[in-house]
Design an enzyme around this catalytic site. Sequence first.
Site, PDB file in Angstrom:
ATOM      1  N   LYS A 177      57.305  23.877  21.435  1.00 37.69           N
ATOM      2  CA  LYS A 177      58.039  22.919  22.280  1.00 37.69           C
ATOM      3  C   LYS A 177      57.337  21.585  22.178  1.00 37.69           C
ATOM      4  O   LYS A 177      56.213  21.422  22.657  1.00 37.69           O
ATOM      5  CB  LYS A 177      58.048  23.379  23.747  1.00 37.69           C
ATOM      6  CG  LYS A 177      58.831  22.423  24.626  1.00 37.69           C
ATOM      7  CD  LYS A 177      58.284  22.350  26.025  1.00 37.69           C
ATOM      8  CE  LYS A 177      58.786  21.177  26.800  1.00 37.69           C
ATOM      9  NZ  LYS A 177      58.548  19.852  26.210  1.00 37.69           N
ATOM     10  N   GLU A 252      44.309  23.303  26.870  1.00 36.56           N
ATOM     11  CA  GLU A 252      43.544  22.142  26.375  1.00 36.56           C
ATOM     12  C   GLU A 252      44.005  20.955  27.214  1.00 36.56           C
ATOM     13  O   GLU A 252      45.112  20.460  27.017  1.00 36.56           O
ATOM     14  CB  GLU A 252      43.902  21.877  24.905  1.00 36.56           C
ATOM     15  CG  GLU A 252      43.412  22.895  23.939  1.00 36.56           C
ATOM     16  CD  GLU A 252      41.907  22.823  23.774  1.00 36.56           C
ATOM     17  OE1 GLU A 252      41.301  21.805  24.131  1.00 36.56           O
ATOM     18  OE2 GLU A 252      41.344  23.826  23.316  1.00 36.56           O
ATOM     19  N   CYS A 286      42.632  12.573  23.936  1.00 37.41           N
ATOM     20  CA  CYS A 286      42.048  13.370  25.027  1.00 37.41           C
ATOM     21  C   CYS A 286      40.527  13.309  25.007  1.00 37.41           C
ATOM     22  O   CYS A 286      39.884  13.481  26.021  1.00 37.41           O
ATOM     23  CB  CYS A 286      42.519  14.813  24.912  1.00 37.41           C
ATOM     24  SG  CYS A 286      42.154  15.497  23.309  1.00 37.41           S
ATOM     25  N   GLU A 385      40.971   9.837  34.255  1.00 40.33           N
ATOM     26  CA  GLU A 385      41.452   9.755  32.869  1.00 40.33           C
ATOM     27  C   GLU A 385      42.579   8.726  32.815  1.00 40.33           C
ATOM     28  O   GLU A 385      43.572   8.841  33.533  1.00 40.33           O
ATOM     29  CB  GLU A 385      41.999  11.108  32.387  1.00 40.33           C
ATOM     30  CG  GLU A 385      42.481  11.004  30.958  1.00 40.33           C
ATOM     31  CD  GLU A 385      43.096  12.268  30.377  1.00 40.33           C
ATOM     32  OE1 GLU A 385      43.881  12.921  31.085  1.00 40.33           O
ATOM     33  OE2 GLU A 385      42.799  12.597  29.224  1.00 40.33           O
TER      34      GLU A 385
HETATM   35  P1  NAD Z   1      52.039  16.583  29.962  1.00 36.71           P
HETATM   36  O1  NAD Z   1      51.228  17.612  30.638  1.00 36.71           O
HETATM   37  O2  NAD Z   1      52.902  15.685  30.776  1.00 36.71           O
HETATM   38  O3  NAD Z   1      53.024  17.247  28.892  1.00 36.71           O
HETATM   39  C1  NAD Z   1      52.577  18.146  27.919  1.00 36.71           C
HETATM   40  C2  NAD Z   1      53.714  19.072  27.522  1.00 36.71           C
HETATM   41  O4  NAD Z   1      54.023  19.946  28.614  1.00 36.71           O
HETATM   42  C3  NAD Z   1      55.011  18.363  27.167  1.00 36.71           C
HETATM   43  O5  NAD Z   1      55.591  19.020  26.055  1.00 36.71           O
HETATM   44  C4  NAD Z   1      55.855  18.561  28.406  1.00 36.71           C
HETATM   45  O6  NAD Z   1      57.235  18.492  28.197  1.00 36.71           O
HETATM   46  C5  NAD Z   1      55.439  19.957  28.821  1.00 36.71           C
HETATM   47  N1  NAD Z   1      55.732  20.286  30.206  1.00 36.71           N
HETATM   48  C6  NAD Z   1      55.859  19.456  31.261  1.00 36.71           C
HETATM   49  N2  NAD Z   1      56.116  20.172  32.381  1.00 36.71           N
HETATM   50  C7  NAD Z   1      56.149  21.475  32.027  1.00 36.71           C
HETATM   51  C8  NAD Z   1      56.353  22.705  32.735  1.00 36.71           C
HETATM   52  N3  NAD Z   1      56.601  22.724  34.030  1.00 36.71           N
HETATM   53  N4  NAD Z   1      56.303  23.867  32.051  1.00 36.71           N
HETATM   54  C9  NAD Z   1      56.033  23.859  30.733  1.00 36.71           C
HETATM   55  N5  NAD Z   1      55.844  22.739  30.006  1.00 36.71           N
HETATM   56  C10 NAD Z   1      55.897  21.555  30.641  1.00 36.71           C
HETATM   57  O7  NAD Z   1      51.019  15.747  29.091  1.00 36.71           O
HETATM   58  P2  NAD Z   1      51.272  14.379  28.324  1.00 36.71           P
HETATM   59  O8  NAD Z   1      51.350  13.257  29.287  1.00 36.71           O
HETATM   60  O9  NAD Z   1      52.366  14.536  27.333  1.00 36.71           O
HETATM   61  O10 NAD Z   1      49.881  14.288  27.497  1.00 36.71           O
HETATM   62  C11 NAD Z   1      48.757  13.697  27.995  1.00 36.71           C
HETATM   63  C12 NAD Z   1      47.776  14.728  28.508  1.00 36.71           C
HETATM   64  O11 NAD Z   1      47.450  15.673  27.488  1.00 36.71           O
HETATM   65  C13 NAD Z   1      46.446  14.074  28.877  1.00 36.71           C
HETATM   66  O12 NAD Z   1      45.957  14.589  30.087  1.00 36.71           O
HETATM   67  C14 NAD Z   1      45.553  14.439  27.712  1.00 36.71           C
HETATM   68  O13 NAD Z   1      44.185  14.387  27.987  1.00 36.71           O
HETATM   69  C15 NAD Z   1      46.039  15.793  27.377  1.00 36.71           C
HETATM   70  N6  NAD Z   1      45.631  16.130  26.001  1.00 36.71           N
HETATM   71  C16 NAD Z   1      44.664  17.081  25.822  1.00 36.71           C
HETATM   72  C17 NAD Z   1      44.230  17.395  24.545  1.00 36.71           C
HETATM   73  C18 NAD Z   1      43.176  18.446  24.302  1.00 36.71           C
HETATM   74  O14 NAD Z   1      43.113  18.970  23.195  1.00 36.71           O
HETATM   75  N7  NAD Z   1      42.352  18.808  25.250  1.00 36.71           N
HETATM   76  C19 NAD Z   1      44.800  16.738  23.452  1.00 36.71           C
HETATM   77  C20 NAD Z   1      45.770  15.779  23.675  1.00 36.71           C
HETATM   78  C21 NAD Z   1      46.190  15.499  24.962  1.00 36.71           C
END
Ligand code: NAD
Length: 486
Positions: A177, A252, A286, A385
């Site tokens: 997804k 992650e 991240c 963050e």
């Molecule tokens: P997000 O949590 O808003 O979204 C991530 C994914 O989750 C998207 O595909 C979104 O559609 C999906 N999602 C949202 N609500 C959901 C639900 N209720 N059930 C299932 N899936 C759902 O994150 P974002 O804003 O897209 O990304 C930024 C975040 O990701 C930051 O906090 C960043 O640090 C983190 N990140 C972590 C890593 C790592 O490897 N640790 C890498 C990149 C980004």
Amino acid sequence: MPELKKYKMFIGGEWVDSDTKKTFETLNPEDNKPWAIVPEASASDVDKAVQAAQKAFEGDWPKILPRERAKFLRAIGNKLRDNAELLGKIETIDTGKLYRETNKQANYIAEYYDYYAGMADKVEGTVLPIDKPNIQAITSRIPIGVIAAIVPWNSQMFLTATKLAPALAMGNTVVIKSSELAPAVMFEFAKLIEETGIPKGVVNVITGFGDPCGKALTTHNLVEKVAFTGGPETARHIIRNSAENLSEVSLELGGKSPVAVFDDAHQENAVNGITAGIFGASGQSCIAGSRLYLQKGIYDEFLDKLTKRAEKIKIGAPMDPDTEMGPLSNYKQLEIIEKNIKKTTEQGGKIKCGGERHPFSNEGYYFPPTIIECDNHNLPTAENELFGPVLSVMKFDTENEVIEKMNDNQYGLSSGVYTSDFSRGLRVSNAIRAGITFVNTYRLISPSAPFGGIKDSGYGKEAGMDSIKDYTRAVSYTHLTLPTKA
Ligand code: NAD
């Protein structure tokens, strides 16, 4: 206005629209104009994707010889290399990340598929020294089943590779997804997967919002594992959702990664590493090294050098090869950054450079490299963050003091240490509560290096040898050895 590019989802080897015919537009962060249109997955689309993955799992995929599966992984890697230009371009248009980075990454990510292709036939079972006579007990590792891989909008090709490659190598099937922000490159990737001839349903690519798409996927009773990368709030939803289907979850999440520079550090190297660590990808990484601790002997001199370097960073269009920093990916990012900077300056933070929207364009969200001196690391930019090009700088005196400060944050994803004292580098690395520590470098990844955090940065490791086991379950077979009939 040019016609919008249209994408379809990839389910069970077919290219499909959403059942509901619902679509949404995706924007080019350079000017915030829509450039492509994608289907919005409904709960019933999610069900179709999971059913297709389950059917493929019940078919030949887990049964074919591991080295045959490995051939598909290598084919995916080769497709990435051959199409790095296209993938880089699409990811840049959709996310605003620099083309010179997305193009390079698409090439490099191929290594992850090669690495796990090599591992497909290396995971072994055991013979147990069992405490009963005439018994032979062995363990073996079997694939888990349907994996839901949920990725955010930044570095999605990389974050998909660290899930998809080990999952496929071990015989699982996958529903990816993509984020509702910048999903286009995942559909381009799906086209390449189809070209490898991998059996239908083994890999499915959908997109949609948290609700209904994410929710339907993470509660689906046929999903056995959710491999999630994203923010901590979404992670909480996912864990609650997993109570419905009892799926395994790996997380992650975010970070607020600290970096320390000691008096004896090689300064030019440290300036380079810190600049790349926080301003690379406009800070939308991240592992961005966003909290900087400078030892008091070099504080003024080093901060001055770093600021001069940050001021020289060339802001511009992300496709331009001379550009060093492009736009932020979306308005939400800009809002978070501006709000935190305002609160920090109100509480005494001093802006050394940047701090306000860049005039390069008033259509895209261009924000310059920003450095803020903070008296303490509880100021908002130093604590939260931001996912942007904002570096908070603090002073420290002793090694113990900086270790304590580096550990004083809810996150534990990455960290950095700059020193010429090898022993100190090791001591500090051991003392920092973070999944990754870089010494005298930063933002350096490899397929063989485990990636992932501790504390509120999540659990479960991606990449590296161990992570392949996360895509299997150990099962045991216990045999009673009967005497041979006379
Ligand atoms: P997000 O949590 O808003 O979204 C991530 C994914 O989750 C998207 O595909 C979104 O559609 C999906 N999602 C949202 N609500 C959901 C639900 N209720 N059930 C299932 N899936 C759902 O994150 P974002 O804003 O897209 O990304 C930024 C975040 O990701 C930051 O906090 C960043 O640090 C983190 N990140 C972590 C890593 C790592 O490897 N640790 C890498 C990149 C980004």
